[in-house]
Motif scaffolding. Structure first.
Motif, PDB file in Angstrom:
ATOM      1  N   ASP A 105       0.815  -1.213   0.000  1.00 13.24           N
ATOM      2  CA  ASP A 105       0.000   0.000   0.000  1.00 13.24           C
ATOM      3  C   ASP A 105       0.853   1.270   0.000  1.00 13.24           C
ATOM      4  OD1 ASP A 105      -2.391  -1.259  -0.245  1.00 13.24           O
ATOM      5  OD2 ASP A 105      -3.100  -0.874   1.795  1.00 13.24           O
ATOM      6  N   VAL A 106       2.027   1.225   0.616  1.00 13.59           N
ATOM      7  CA  VAL A 106       2.912   2.403   0.578  1.00 13.59           C
ATOM      8  C   VAL A 106       3.331   2.649  -0.875  1.00 13.59           C
ATOM      9  CG1 VAL A 106       5.142   3.360   1.293  1.00 13.59           C
ATOM     10  CG2 VAL A 106       3.723   2.126   2.944  1.00 13.59           C
ATOM     11  N   CYS A 107       3.624   1.568  -1.586  1.00 12.14           N
ATOM     12  CA  CYS A 107       4.008   1.689  -2.992  1.00 12.14           C
ATOM     13  C   CYS A 107       2.835   2.203  -3.827  1.00 12.14           C
ATOM     14  CB  CYS A 107       4.493   0.336  -3.499  1.00 12.14           C
ATOM     15  SG  CYS A 107       5.017   0.389  -5.205  1.00 12.14           S
ATOM     16  N   ARG A 108       1.654   1.624  -3.610  1.00 15.72           N
ATOM     17  CA  ARG A 108       0.475   2.088  -4.362  1.00 15.72           C
ATOM     18  C   ARG A 108       0.188   3.564  -4.063  1.00 15.72           C
ATOM     19  NH1 ARG A 108      -1.246  -2.400  -6.700  1.00 15.72           N
ATOM     20  NH2 ARG A 108      -1.613  -4.292  -5.478  1.00 15.72           N
ATOM     21  N   ALA A 109       0.399   3.952  -2.804  1.00 15.34           N
ATOM     22  CA  ALA A 109       0.187   5.356  -2.429  1.00 15.34           C
ATOM     23  C   ALA A 109       1.139   6.256  -3.224  1.00 15.34           C
ATOM     24  CB  ALA A 109       0.395   5.540  -0.929  1.00 15.34           C
ATOM     25  N   LEU A 110       2.347   5.758  -3.495  1.00 13.99           N
ATOM     26  CA  LEU A 110       3.295   6.552  -4.307  1.00 13.99           C
ATOM     27  C   LEU A 110       2.775   6.699  -5.732  1.00 13.99           C
ATOM     28  CD1 LEU A 110       6.721   5.138  -3.109  1.00 13.99           C
ATOM     29  CD2 LEU A 110       6.011   7.534  -3.059  1.00 13.99           C
ATOM     30  N   GLY A 111       2.207   5.630  -6.273  1.00 18.02           N
ATOM     31  CA  GLY A 111       1.602   5.703  -7.611  1.00 18.02           C
ATOM     32  C   GLY A 111       0.483   6.724  -7.630  1.00 18.02           C
ATOM     33  N   ALA A 112      -0.353   6.699  -6.576  1.00 11.30           N
ATOM     34  CA  ALA A 112      -1.479   7.639  -6.488  1.00 11.30           C
ATOM     35  C   ALA A 112      -0.960   9.074  -6.368  1.00 11.30           C
ATOM     36  CB  ALA A 112      -2.350   7.283  -5.292  1.00 11.30           C
ATOM     37  N   ALA A 135      -3.039   4.661  -8.451  1.00 14.77           N
ATOM     38  CA  ALA A 135      -2.352   3.694  -7.583  1.00 14.77           C
ATOM     39  C   ALA A 135      -1.892   2.456  -8.344  1.00 14.77           C
ATOM     40  CB  ALA A 135      -3.271   3.290  -6.433  1.00 14.77           C
ATOM     41  N   LYS A 136      -2.383   2.297  -9.577  1.00 15.52           N
ATOM     42  CA  LYS A 136      -1.987   1.091 -10.346  1.00 15.52           C
ATOM     43  C   LYS A 136      -0.666   1.296 -11.084  1.00 15.52           C
ATOM     44  CE  LYS A 136      -6.625  -0.665 -11.283  1.00 15.52           C
ATOM     45  NZ  LYS A 136      -7.406   0.603 -11.414  1.00 15.52           N
ATOM     46  N   LYS A 137      -0.201   2.537 -11.122  1.00 15.63           N
ATOM     47  CA  LYS A 137       1.028   2.791 -11.889  1.00 15.63           C
ATOM     48  C   LYS A 137       2.276   2.468 -11.058  1.00 15.63           C
ATOM     49  CE  LYS A 137      -0.823   5.446 -15.512  1.00 15.63           C
ATOM     50  NZ  LYS A 137      -0.987   6.671 -16.231  1.00 15.63           N
ATOM     51  N   VAL A 138       2.340   1.213 -10.661  1.00 15.05           N
ATOM     52  CA  VAL A 138       3.459   0.726  -9.852  1.00 15.05           C
ATOM     53  C   VAL A 138       3.810  -0.679 -10.317  1.00 15.05           C
ATOM     54  CG1 VAL A 138       2.943   2.061  -7.763  1.00 15.05           C
ATOM     55  CG2 VAL A 138       1.800  -0.098  -8.109  1.00 15.05           C
ATOM     56  N   ILE A 198      -4.297   9.468  -2.791  1.00 10.70           N
ATOM     57  CA  ILE A 198      -3.802   8.404  -1.905  1.00 10.70           C
ATOM     58  C   ILE A 198      -4.970   7.828  -1.108  1.00 10.70           C
ATOM     59  CG2 ILE A 198      -2.404   7.906   0.144  1.00 10.70           C
ATOM     60  CD1 ILE A 198      -0.344   9.930  -0.839  1.00 10.70           C
ATOM     61  N   VAL A 199      -5.727   8.720  -0.450  1.00 10.54           N
ATOM     62  CA  VAL A 199      -6.796   8.232   0.430  1.00 10.54           C
ATOM     63  C   VAL A 199      -7.931   7.620  -0.385  1.00 10.54           C
ATOM     64  CG1 VAL A 199      -8.357   8.822   2.303  1.00 10.54           C
ATOM     65  CG2 VAL A 199      -6.214  10.023   2.078  1.00 10.54           C
ATOM     66  N   LYS A 200      -8.278   8.259  -1.485  1.00 10.46           N
ATOM     67  CA  LYS A 200      -9.382   7.760  -2.323  1.00 10.46           C
ATOM     68  C   LYS A 200      -9.064   6.337  -2.824  1.00 10.46           C
ATOM     69  CE  LYS A 200     -13.053   8.226  -5.051  1.00 10.46           C
ATOM     70  NZ  LYS A 200     -14.391   8.319  -4.527  1.00 10.46           N
ATOM     71  N   GLN A 201      -7.823   6.133  -3.252  1.00 11.54           N
ATOM     72  CA  GLN A 201      -7.501   4.864  -3.915  1.00 11.54           C
ATOM     73  C   GLN A 201      -6.887   3.812  -2.996  1.00 11.54           C
ATOM     74  OE1 GLN A 201      -5.417   5.508  -7.662  1.00 11.54           O
ATOM     75  NE2 GLN A 201      -6.412   7.487  -7.883  1.00 11.54           N
ATOM     76  N   VAL A 202      -6.222   4.258  -1.942  1.00 12.75           N
ATOM     77  CA  VAL A 202      -5.521   3.296  -1.076  1.00 12.75           C
ATOM     78  C   VAL A 202      -6.149   3.244   0.324  1.00 12.75           C
ATOM     79  CG1 VAL A 202      -3.257   2.641  -0.127  1.00 12.75           C
ATOM     80  CG2 VAL A 202      -3.383   3.740  -2.355  1.00 12.75           C
ATOM     81  N   GLY A 203      -6.683   4.370   0.783  1.00 12.11           N
ATOM     82  CA  GLY A 203      -7.210   4.462   2.159  1.00 12.11           C
ATOM     83  C   GLY A 203      -6.187   5.113   3.067  1.00 12.11           C
ATOM     84  N   ASN A 204      -6.583   5.332   4.325  1.00 15.53           N
ATOM     85  CA  ASN A 204      -5.618   5.902   5.270  1.00 15.53           C
ATOM     86  C   ASN A 204      -4.836   4.782   5.945  1.00 15.53           C
ATOM     87  OD1 ASN A 204      -6.977   4.967   7.639  1.00 15.53           O
ATOM     88  ND2 ASN A 204      -8.330   6.757   7.622  1.00 15.53           N
ATOM     89  N   TYR A 205      -3.871   5.148   6.791  1.00 15.04           N
ATOM     90  CA  TYR A 205      -3.005   4.127   7.412  1.00 15.04           C
ATOM     91  C   TYR A 205      -3.824   3.090   8.184  1.00 15.04           C
ATOM     92  CZ  TYR A 205       0.451   1.800  10.254  1.00 15.04           C
ATOM     93  OH  TYR A 205       1.211   0.825  10.862  1.00 15.04           O
TER      94      TYR A 205
END
Ligand SMILES: N[C@@H](CCC(=O)N[C@@H](CS)C(=O)NCC(=O)O)C(=O)O
Length: 340
Positions: A63-70, A76-79, A297-304
Motif C-alpha cells: 500500500d505504501v508503494c500504491r500510495a506513491l503511484g497515487a 495507484a496502479k502505476k506501480v 492516496i486516500v481515495k484509492q488506497v485508504g488511510n493508514y
C-alpha cells in the motif's frame, strides 16, 4: 590564452558536476518518464507484501508503494513490484533496479550511513521474536539455550540473535538461509527448534502453516525493528515525496479522512482537511506533484488505519493489534508532522 583554457576547463568541470548532480537527483523525472514506480518488496510475506490468488500484490508495504503511484500519477496502479530477498534488497536499490524499498526494512544507523539509504517514516513499529512448535512445550525464549535457531541471511535478525544469546549467557546454533520459504520449511521439518524474525514476520509466516495453531510465538521481544520505506542517498526531491506519502497515510487517519468519506470531506470547514485534499493549494506544488496527490492516496488506497486493518489487523489471518502502530492520540507512535 592560458587563462581562457583554464576558464573553459573550470566551466567544463562545473558543468560535469552540475550534470552529475542533476543526474543523481532525477529519480522522480525517470519515474514520470517511465510511467510507473518500481518498488522492491518481500516476495511472500502475507499481510505485508504477497500476491493474492489472482496475482495482485497485497499488503501494508504494498500500500505504501500504491500510495506513491497515487501521489505521483493520480493512479495507484502505476506501480510495479519486484520481489527481493533480504540479501538482494540493498543492491537492487543502489543499482537502480528499483526506485524505493517498501520491504519490511529496519531503519538502523549503519543502513542510514554506510549502506547509503534514506529512510521514510516508520510504517510498522516492530520487534524481533521467536516462534516454536506448541508440542515443544517451550514457553519462553530463556528456555532456548542449546537450541538450533532458523534465521534469514542479510537481516538485522542475525546480529540481534547472537547479541541476545551472548547477553543471556546462552548458547545456540544458528541455521542461516537466504530464502524465506526454505527457512520456514526447514523450521517445519524440524531442522531447528525455533524460528526468529520480526514479530510481524512470524505472524505472517504462521499463516502459511497447515495448522497455524500448532505454532506459538514466544512472549519475548528482543529488539527494536522500526520498519520503513527507503530510498537512495542524494535525491532529496524523491525522498520528500516518499516521506510525505507515508505521512499523508497517517495524517489522513488523524484527520478522520477515509477512502469512504474523502469526497464528503472536500466540503469540510477544517483548513487542515482542505489543505490535505488540495482544495487549499500549496502542498502539491511544494512537492512537485498535483494538488490532489493526498486526495488520490486516500481515495484509492485508504488511510493508514484502513490499510492496517485490511491487511494485518484483528480480522485478518495475522490478527495483529495496533499496539505501537496506533495513532499517538490512542497511545501509539503514529504521528504525522503538519501537512502545511
Ligand atoms: N526487518 C529485518 C528483517 C527483514 C526480513 O527480510 N525478514 C524476512 C523474514 S520475515 C523476510 O521478510 N523475508 C521475506 C522474503 O524474503 O521474501 C531487516 O530489515 O533486516
Amino acid at each position: 590564452m592560458k587563462l581562457n583554457n583554464r576558464l573553459i576547463a573550470s566551466l567544463a568541470l562545473l558543468a560535469t558536476v552540475m550534470w552529475l548532480g542533476s543526474a543523481q537527483a532525477s529519480t522522480i523525472d525517470e519515474i514520470k518518464k517511465r510511467g510507473h514506480v518500481k518498488c522492491g518488496v518481500s516476495a511472500g510475506l502475507p499481510g505485508f507484501s504477497a500476491p493474492d490468488s489472482k496475482g495482485n500484490w497485497q499488503g501494508l508495504d504494498v500500500d505504501v508503494c500504491r500510495a506513491l503511484g497515487a501521489a505521483i500519477f493520480g493512479d495507484a496502479k502505476k506501480v510495479k513490484f519486484v520481489g527481493l530477498s533480504a540479501q538482494q534488497r540493498f543492491t537492487a536499490l543502489q543499482s537502480g533496479e528499483v526506485d524505493v524499498l517498501t520491504r519490511n526494512t529496519t531503519h538502523t544507523l549503519s543502513r542510514d550511513t554506510s549502506v547509503g539509504l534514506n529512510f521514510a517514516p516508520t510504517n510498522y513499529y516492530d520487534g524481533q521474536g521467536f516462534m516454536v512448535k506448541k508440542k515443544s512445550k517451550i514457553t519462553s525464549a530463556k528456555q532456548l539455550s542449546g537450541a538450533a535457531i532458523c534465521v534469514q541471511q542479510g537481516t538485522t535478525t542475525e546480529r540481534n540473535l547472537a547479541d541476545y544469546f551472548r547477553q543471556n549467557k546462552m548458547k545456540m546454533k544458528p541455521i542461516v538461509m537466504e530464502g524465506n520459504d526454505e527457512l520456514f520449511k526447514a523450521f517445519l521439518a524440524g531442522r531447528c527448534d525455533a524460528l526468529t524474525t520480526d514479530a510481524s514476520g512470524l505472524a505472517a509466516e504462521r499463516t502459511k502453516a497447515k495448522n497455524p495453531n500448532e505454532l506459538v510465538i514466544l512472549p519475548e521481544v528482543i529488539s527494536k525493528e522500526p520498519l520503513a520505506a527507503a530510498v537512495r542517498h542524494g535525491d532529496d526531491a524523491f525522498f520528500d515525496i516518499v516521506k510525505w506519502t507515508v505521512y499523508a497515510l497517517i495524517s489522513a487517519e488523524e484527520l478522520g479522512i477515509t477512502s469512504k468519506n474523502v469526497d464528503q470531506k472536500i466540503k469540510s470547514y477544517n483548513p487542515d482537511v482542505l489543505r490535505f485534499l488540495g482544495k487549499v493549494p500549496g502542498n502539491g506544488k511544494a512537492l512537485g506533484l498535483d494538488e490532489k496527490w493526498a486526495y488520490s492516496i486516500v481515495k484509492q488506497v485508504g488511510n493508514y488505519g484502513e490499510s492496517f486493518e485490511k491487511h494485518v489487523g484483528k480480522k485478518t489471518a495475522l490478527r495483529l493489534d495496533r499496539g505501537l502502530n496506533a495513532l499517538w492520540t490512542d497511545g501509539g507512535l503514529m504521528y504525522s508532522p503538519p501537512l502545511k
